[in-house]
Design a protein around this motif. Sequence first.
Motif, PDB file in Angstrom:
ATOM      1  N   THR A 236      40.851  35.313  33.912  1.00  0.00           N
ATOM      2  CA  THR A 236      40.353  36.016  35.286  1.00  0.00           C
ATOM      3  C   THR A 236      41.374  36.364  36.323  1.00  0.00           C
ATOM      4  O   THR A 236      41.640  37.688  36.950  1.00  0.00           O
ATOM      5  CB  THR A 236      39.197  35.603  35.899  1.00  0.00           C
ATOM      6  OG1 THR A 236      38.094  35.249  34.748  1.00  0.00           O
ATOM      7  CG2 THR A 236      38.486  36.461  36.863  1.00  0.00           C
ATOM      8  N   GLU A 239      44.555  38.181  34.447  1.00  0.00           N
ATOM      9  CA  GLU A 239      44.398  39.613  34.021  1.00  0.00           C
ATOM     10  C   GLU A 239      43.543  40.623  34.571  1.00  0.00           C
ATOM     11  O   GLU A 239      43.618  41.608  34.571  1.00  0.00           O
ATOM     12  CB  GLU A 239      43.651  39.458  32.552  1.00  0.00           C
ATOM     13  CG  GLU A 239      44.424  38.356  31.299  1.00  0.00           C
ATOM     14  CD  GLU A 239      45.679  38.977  30.837  1.00  0.00           C
ATOM     15  OE1 GLU A 239      45.823  40.297  30.918  1.00  0.00           O
ATOM     16  OE2 GLU A 239      46.754  38.050  30.984  1.00  0.00           O
ATOM     17  N   VAL A 240      42.601  39.895  35.576  1.00  0.00           N
ATOM     18  CA  VAL A 240      41.960  40.849  36.385  1.00  0.00           C
ATOM     19  C   VAL A 240      42.464  40.934  37.953  1.00  0.00           C
ATOM     20  O   VAL A 240      42.452  42.005  38.337  1.00  0.00           O
ATOM     21  CB  VAL A 240      40.463  40.314  36.394  1.00  0.00           C
ATOM     22  CG1 VAL A 240      39.525  41.166  37.243  1.00  0.00           C
ATOM     23  CG2 VAL A 240      39.859  40.311  34.841  1.00  0.00           C
ATOM     24  N   SER A 241      42.341  39.639  38.348  1.00  0.00           N
ATOM     25  CA  SER A 241      43.078  39.597  40.001  1.00  0.00           C
ATOM     26  C   SER A 241      44.561  39.951  40.077  1.00  0.00           C
ATOM     27  O   SER A 241      44.862  40.192  41.101  1.00  0.00           O
ATOM     28  CB  SER A 241      42.497  38.370  40.443  1.00  0.00           C
ATOM     29  OG  SER A 241      41.327  37.839  40.330  1.00  0.00           O
ATOM     30  N   GLY A 242      45.199  39.778  38.895  1.00  0.00           N
ATOM     31  CA  GLY A 242      46.690  40.101  38.938  1.00  0.00           C
ATOM     32  C   GLY A 242      47.790  38.914  39.578  1.00  0.00           C
ATOM     33  O   GLY A 242      48.816  39.120  39.768  1.00  0.00           O
ATOM     34  N   THR A 295      34.031  41.581  42.850  1.00  0.00           N
ATOM     35  CA  THR A 295      35.523  41.646  43.774  1.00  0.00           C
ATOM     36  C   THR A 295      36.770  40.841  43.418  1.00  0.00           C
ATOM     37  O   THR A 295      37.791  40.676  43.869  1.00  0.00           O
ATOM     38  CB  THR A 295      34.967  41.155  45.085  1.00  0.00           C
ATOM     39  OG1 THR A 295      34.863  39.577  44.852  1.00  0.00           O
ATOM     40  CG2 THR A 295      34.022  41.886  45.595  1.00  0.00           C
ATOM     41  N   ALA A 296      36.548  40.669  41.826  1.00  0.00           N
ATOM     42  CA  ALA A 296      37.766  40.072  40.907  1.00  0.00           C
ATOM     43  C   ALA A 296      39.009  40.750  41.271  1.00  0.00           C
ATOM     44  O   ALA A 296      39.938  40.184  40.714  1.00  0.00           O
ATOM     45  CB  ALA A 296      37.303  39.535  39.688  1.00  0.00           C
ATOM     46  N   THR A 297      38.971  42.052  41.181  1.00  0.00           N
ATOM     47  CA  THR A 297      40.218  42.893  41.215  1.00  0.00           C
ATOM     48  C   THR A 297      40.843  42.804  42.638  1.00  0.00           C
ATOM     49  O   THR A 297      41.996  43.053  42.777  1.00  0.00           O
ATOM     50  CB  THR A 297      39.823  44.322  41.176  1.00  0.00           C
ATOM     51  OG1 THR A 297      38.827  44.878  41.868  1.00  0.00           O
ATOM     52  CG2 THR A 297      39.422  44.424  39.548  1.00  0.00           C
ATOM     53  N   ASN A 298      40.453  42.044  43.611  1.00  0.00           N
ATOM     54  CA  ASN A 298      40.798  42.013  45.083  1.00  0.00           C
ATOM     55  C   ASN A 298      41.346  40.408  45.135  1.00  0.00           C
ATOM     56  O   ASN A 298      40.358  39.546  45.062  1.00  0.00           O
ATOM     57  CB  ASN A 298      39.888  42.245  45.910  1.00  0.00           C
ATOM     58  CG  ASN A 298      40.418  41.866  47.649  1.00  0.00           C
ATOM     59  OD1 ASN A 298      40.949  41.118  47.937  1.00  0.00           O
ATOM     60  ND2 ASN A 298      40.199  43.093  48.201  1.00  0.00           N
ATOM     61  N   THR A 302      39.065  37.087  45.688  1.00  0.00           N
ATOM     62  CA  THR A 302      39.115  36.300  44.920  1.00  0.00           C
ATOM     63  C   THR A 302      39.317  34.844  45.255  1.00  0.00           C
ATOM     64  O   THR A 302      38.630  33.825  44.673  1.00  0.00           O
ATOM     65  CB  THR A 302      40.191  36.542  43.702  1.00  0.00           C
ATOM     66  OG1 THR A 302      39.527  37.672  43.031  1.00  0.00           O
ATOM     67  CG2 THR A 302      40.321  35.742  42.540  1.00  0.00           C
ATOM     68  N   THR A 365      35.783  39.189  33.461  1.00  0.00           N
ATOM     69  CA  THR A 365      34.848  38.991  34.315  1.00  0.00           C
ATOM     70  C   THR A 365      33.607  38.580  33.861  1.00  0.00           C
ATOM     71  O   THR A 365      32.546  38.053  34.495  1.00  0.00           O
ATOM     72  CB  THR A 365      34.650  40.181  35.402  1.00  0.00           C
ATOM     73  OG1 THR A 365      34.241  41.336  34.617  1.00  0.00           O
ATOM     74  CG2 THR A 365      36.050  40.175  36.189  1.00  0.00           C
TER      75      THR A 365
END
Length: 406
Positions: A236, A239-242, A295-298, A302, A365
């Motif tokens: 997560t 791959e998602v939060s960067g 909100t995992a992309t932020n 995160t 997620t």
Amino acid sequence: MSVRQKSLPPGLIALAIGAFGIGLTEFVIMGLLPEVAADFAVTEPVAGWLISGYALSVAVGGVALTAAVTRLPRKPVLLGLMVLFIIGNLLSAVAGDYAVMMAGRIVAALCHGAFFGIGAVVAAGLVAPARRAGAIAMMFAGLTIANVLGVPFGTFLGQHFGWRSTFWAITAIGVVALIGLALLIPAGATANADRPAGGLRGELRAFTHPQVWLSLVITVLGFGGMFGAFTYIAYTLTEVSGFATSTVPWLLVLFGVGLFAGNLLGGRAADRSLSRTLVTVLAVLTVVLVGFALTATNPVLTIVALVLMGGFGFATVPPLQMRIMRYAHQAPTLASGANIAAFNLGNALGAWIGGVTIAAGLGYTSPIWAGAALTLIGLGVLLGALRLARRDEPARADASLVDAPV
């Protein structure tokens, strides 16, 4: 007012050191799998069985080993369990092949469930009735410190001096814990005065209480939801939060800080109101998991969600352990061990469901969403259990259970 009501009993420190060592041996292997796999010439999935085998052995030992020693005084049992822990980690440190390593993991794991189950009963007996959940939290603080400090240090040690050095260090911690338990746990606090006359049969009689079984279900679902979300957190985060892979260990330290704070605060809150604490913590944990998934992309949100997930996730531990001990107060030892097994069953369930959602192509997620669903179901079971308790035992309010002997 007695001294034990005012000050921290030294025995709790010894129990926390034991919990620290056990937590370290459980989790540090995750950061050392590549080195272990390479040393024994096995694939990383095969090396991963060193984690799964440990978890399964914890579940078995939490019930079977506790049942086997139910007639024995608790202090000698705790000492024997710590000897078992030392032997298991010593086997891992000197293992010449994968089979011996697995044997060491299993031996060390067998003491895990029984130690925490019996240790929780002993910890509660060292303090006044109104401080029992806090005492249990103090013991489990060793487990949370293992996550915050021990695992990163153990991984660093293993990567720089060889993975065996980590298990030598854990063996040494086991020796320190053994000495501490021998010197600091008073024999009178671990006597059998509160044991049912029927021994194991008396301990099993506690399982005729519906609330004991409901408590086990709540533990599986409530804690399993958090662990299911955490199992795949590295994917997560990257791959998602960067986040870069190199930052993941430091982010997990923040998660560990949340564990530590949540454990202690959850224990204190449970001493004031057990049921209210459990309802609040499970409800907020559900909201936190949903918010995390959304909100995992932020990256900033995160980090906040990661700390809160650790905090509210582990804030469930002292009240969940205290709940089953109170409803099984006439014979708490085996029920306490069974609840430790339930924590690990919840871990396995949450991780499995999370894996299924990823395999189904729902993204990284999806384990968080699945964890939120499990926790919400656990909250529903808790509310139903509280309603049943009010109907069947109207005279036994939450506050009255504070004085139940354990």
